[in-house]
Design a protein around this motif. Structure first.
Motif, short mmCIF file in Angstrom:
data_model
loop_
_atom_site.label_atom_id
_atom_site.label_comp_id
_atom_site.label_asym_id
_atom_site.label_seq_id
_atom_site.Cartn_x
_atom_site.Cartn_y
_atom_site.Cartn_z
N GLU A 54 -50.54 -11.46 0.53
CA GLU A 54 -50.57 -12.54 1.37
C GLU A 54 -52.44 -12.12 2.60
O GLU A 54 -52.30 -13.30 2.39
CB GLU A 54 -48.90 -12.76 2.57
N VAL A 55 -52.30 -11.33 2.67
CA VAL A 55 -53.24 -10.70 3.56
C VAL A 55 -54.49 -10.93 2.41
O VAL A 55 -55.48 -11.98 3.60
CB VAL A 55 -53.55 -9.33 3.79
N ARG A 56 -54.72 -11.02 1.37
CA ARG A 56 -55.69 -11.77 0.64
C ARG A 56 -56.38 -12.76 0.64
O ARG A 56 -57.08 -13.84 0.51
CB ARG A 56 -56.10 -11.29 -0.47
N ILE A 57 -54.90 -13.51 0.56
CA ILE A 57 -54.55 -15.21 0.49
C ILE A 57 -55.30 -15.41 1.47
O ILE A 57 -55.88 -16.33 2.58
CB ILE A 57 -53.51 -15.69 0.83
N GLN A 58 -54.87 -15.14 3.28
CA GLN A 58 -55.22 -15.07 4.42
C GLN A 58 -56.86 -15.09 4.28
O GLN A 58 -57.31 -15.42 4.96
CB GLN A 58 -54.19 -14.70 5.65
N ASP A 59 -57.39 -13.47 4.23
CA ASP A 59 -58.81 -13.24 4.26
C ASP A 59 -59.60 -14.34 2.88
O ASP A 59 -60.69 -14.58 3.79
CB ASP A 59 -58.88 -12.07 3.37
#
Length: 185
Positions: free
Chosen positions: A60-65
């Protein structure tokens, strides 16, 4: 199969000037496949399908980044999504409004999706600058014009909208562009 399909999507991405960095192309390919597999647009749901080797929170953090760091040309994304469908298939177009609340902010979105009745993908959308959540004829026509820049009217099997998508000018526009329209309640 999952990774070979990701590779096919990466090849398709290479045909469009969306991204130049190889690792960002890879994440976009994985993201598109996860979007399809999850049948959802929420990052937390897409993260469940992104990379099974890491925790969902990391996905999820990778998508947000990715969204925070990358500027995307959404016209090119729409063209990419259109090319995922076989060229011989007719497509359904569905138009609808949706409302999302982010704290006290109310986000009204006019959304168009395309579907071959097996796969449905977001195609174009517009944030509506109003509190009512309703679109007007001008909003709708502007959005459909973008769609018709990519999809020819003869490629459309049907165009569907619910009862809020009515009006003489709206129906005349669709008729003038040879778009078969169905409204439901």
């Amino acid at each position: 199969m999952r990774y070979s399909l990701t590779d096919e999507i990466k090849k398709l991405i290479d045909r469009f000037p969306i991204l130049s960095h190889l690792s960002r192309k890879k994440i976009l390919a994985m993201y598109i496949l996860s979007l399809i597999n999850s049948r959802n647009v929420q990052f937390c749901e897409i993260a469940n399908h992104l990379n099974p080797k890491v925790k969902n929170e990391s996905n999820e953090v990778r998508i947000q980044d990715f969204y925070r760091e990358v500027h995307l040309d959404f016209d090119q994304i729409a063209l990419l999504f259109f090319c995922i469908f076989p060229s011989f298939q007719k497509l359904d177009i569905v138009i609808d409004c949706t409302e999302w609340d982010f704290g006290s902010y109310q986000c009204n979105i006019l959304m168009v999706v395309i579907s071959n009745r097996t796969l449905t993908l977001p195609f174009y959308w517009e944030l509506l600058d109003n509190k009512s959540g309703n679109s007007n004829t001008e909003n709708r026509i502007d959005l459909v014009k973008k769609c018709l820049d990519i999809i020819l009217p003869q490629q459309i099997s049907l165009f569907v909208g619910d009862r809020e998508f009515i009006g003489h000018t709206w129906f005349k526009y669709l008729k003038d562009n040879k778009i078969i329209f169905f409204s439901y309640s």
